[in-house]
Motif scaffolding. Structure first.
Motif, mmCIF file in Angstrom:
data_model
loop_
_atom_site.group_PDB
_atom_site.id
_atom_site.type_symbol
_atom_site.label_atom_id
_atom_site.label_comp_id
_atom_site.label_asym_id
_atom_site.label_seq_id
_atom_site.Cartn_x
_atom_site.Cartn_y
_atom_site.Cartn_z
ATOM 1 N N GLU A 196 12.706 45.288 46.022
ATOM 2 C CA GLU A 196 14.121 45.169 45.701
ATOM 3 C C GLU A 196 14.571 46.266 44.745
ATOM 4 O O GLU A 196 15.668 46.827 44.902
ATOM 5 C CB GLU A 196 14.414 43.789 45.110
ATOM 6 N N GLU A 197 13.735 46.605 43.777
ATOM 7 C CA GLU A 197 14.088 47.674 42.829
ATOM 8 C C GLU A 197 14.150 49.021 43.536
ATOM 9 O O GLU A 197 15.024 49.848 43.243
ATOM 10 C CB GLU A 197 13.070 47.713 41.685
ATOM 11 N N SER A 220 28.013 51.634 46.883
ATOM 12 C CA SER A 220 28.747 50.560 47.540
ATOM 13 C C SER A 220 29.080 50.939 48.979
ATOM 14 O O SER A 220 29.303 52.111 49.297
ATOM 15 C CB SER A 220 30.034 50.243 46.776
ATOM 16 N N ALA A 240 21.452 52.784 44.962
ATOM 17 C CA ALA A 240 22.435 52.172 45.859
ATOM 18 C C ALA A 240 23.856 52.614 45.535
ATOM 19 O O ALA A 240 24.216 52.817 44.378
ATOM 20 C CB ALA A 240 22.335 50.656 45.778
ATOM 21 N N ARG A 255 10.049 41.107 48.940
ATOM 22 C CA ARG A 255 11.007 41.699 48.010
ATOM 23 C C ARG A 255 10.460 41.839 46.592
ATOM 24 O O ARG A 255 10.856 42.735 45.838
ATOM 25 C CB ARG A 255 12.297 40.878 48.002
ATOM 26 N N LEU A 264 15.053 49.514 46.529
ATOM 27 C CA LEU A 264 16.274 49.533 47.330
ATOM 28 C C LEU A 264 17.526 49.749 46.483
ATOM 29 O O LEU A 264 18.475 50.402 46.918
ATOM 30 C CB LEU A 264 16.398 48.229 48.120
ATOM 31 N N THR A 265 17.535 49.186 45.305
ATOM 32 C CA THR A 265 18.762 49.200 44.500
ATOM 33 C C THR A 265 18.848 50.382 43.537
ATOM 34 O O THR A 265 19.915 50.624 42.966
ATOM 35 C CB THR A 265 18.889 47.892 43.696
ATOM 36 N N MET A 275 20.804 52.262 51.734
ATOM 37 C CA MET A 275 21.509 51.723 50.562
ATOM 38 C C MET A 275 22.391 52.770 49.880
ATOM 39 O O MET A 275 23.254 52.424 49.078
ATOM 40 C CB MET A 275 20.499 51.149 49.562
ATOM 41 N N THR A 276 22.189 54.049 50.223
ATOM 42 C CA THR A 276 23.110 55.079 49.726
ATOM 43 C C THR A 276 24.356 55.157 50.604
ATOM 44 O O THR A 276 25.256 55.926 50.331
ATOM 45 C CB THR A 276 22.441 56.461 49.683
ATOM 46 N N MET A 330 24.200 46.857 51.921
ATOM 47 C CA MET A 330 23.763 46.254 50.673
ATOM 48 C C MET A 330 22.504 45.441 50.967
ATOM 49 O O MET A 330 22.016 45.418 52.097
ATOM 50 C CB MET A 330 24.887 45.386 50.088
ATOM 51 N N LEU A 331 22.000 44.749 49.967
ATOM 52 C CA LEU A 331 20.709 44.075 50.136
ATOM 53 C C LEU A 331 20.684 43.112 51.316
ATOM 54 O O LEU A 331 19.733 43.102 52.108
ATOM 55 C CB LEU A 331 20.336 43.322 48.848
ATOM 56 N N ARG A 376 16.023 52.150 51.760
ATOM 57 C CA ARG A 376 16.550 52.757 50.532
ATOM 58 C C ARG A 376 17.567 53.840 50.860
ATOM 59 O O ARG A 376 18.595 53.974 50.174
ATOM 60 C CB ARG A 376 15.399 53.347 49.701
#
Length: 245
Positions: free
Chosen positions: A98-99, A107, A105, A126, A101-102, A148-149, A111-112, A145
């Protein structure tokens, strides 16, 4: 090309004094998908690195959404919408899934929750650290990842290399979902021509740093003589036991 997400205009580039790309011209339209095919060492990865700004141009220009980005640094190109999935699974081994991926990130659509839906394996893991994942899971994480951008176009450099057949199936399903249902533009470099052509609309064959052949992916998929000439025997996914999960 007015509606092009990514456009190369007579691009030449290489390493030092060595020219690898020689006057390459092509465009990827909004929601378009392009397979880059060719034997090893013909310039496919060099093209991706040049698009991302890691190699300087010796001629021509690169445009993203109509804007000349030929001299823009890599981070600026990412901000404009270029998303890069490198051959090396460049994840953070000491961060959780999860870290990872974010961490970068932005908007947008991806998203997740969208990543968990695309890659259920990642949701199950995760809380795992990056170095606790299999090679296939790390590749999913690398793609996730980048998504997520929230890029406008995804540049995938041999995302299926070295993976077990079951993982290849999951990743090809995810790439197909992005291209066909999500309407994301993508450029796919892949040694296995059958796979790449089944996932894309258009195809370019690179030989000695230049475009040797252009076609619709389906037409090229049916043209075995041309594939054999330019790509050789890499026409099917290798399901040998040497591939790793």
């Amino acid at each position: 090309m007015a509606d092009a997400i990514l456009e190369f205009r007579e691009v030449s580039a290489g390493y030092g004094s060595g020219i690898v790309l020689d006057h390459v011209t092509f465009a990827v339209p909004e929601s378009g998908s392009l397979a880059l095919l060719g034997r090893n060492g013909v310039g496919k990865t060099t093209l991706i690195l040049t698009a991302m700004g890691f190699l300087p141009l010796t001629g021509g220009s690169i445009h993203c959404r109509g804007q000349d980005i030929s001299k823009a640094p890599a981070h600026r190109r990412a901000q404009l919408g270029l998303g890069w999935v490198p051959q090396e699974r460049d994840i953070f081994p000491s961060l959780s899934v999860e870290e990872n991926l974010t961490v970068a990130a932005r908007s947008g659509r991806w998203m997740l929750d969208a990543i968990w839906e695309l890659f259920p394996r990642l949701k199950e893991r995760r809380g795992n650290m990056g170095n606790q994942l299999s090679g296939g899971e790390q590749q999913m994480l690398t793609i996730g990842r980048t998504l997520m951008t929230n890029p406008a176009v995804l540049l995938l450099d041999e995302p299926l290399e070295g993976l077990a057949p079951i993982i290849v199936e999951e990743l090809t399903a995810a790439i197909r979902e992005m291209a066909q249902n999500e309407g994301m533009a993508l450029v796919l470099v892949e040694q296995h021509a059958d796979v790449a052509l089944a996932l894309t609309e258009d195809a370019l064959v690179i030989e000695r740093g230049a475009i040797a052949h252009r076609a619709k992916s389906q037409a090229l998929l049916n043209d075995r003589a041309t594939l054999e000439r330019y790509v050789g025997m890499n026409l099917d996914v290798d399901e040998s036991a040497s591939r790793k999960a």
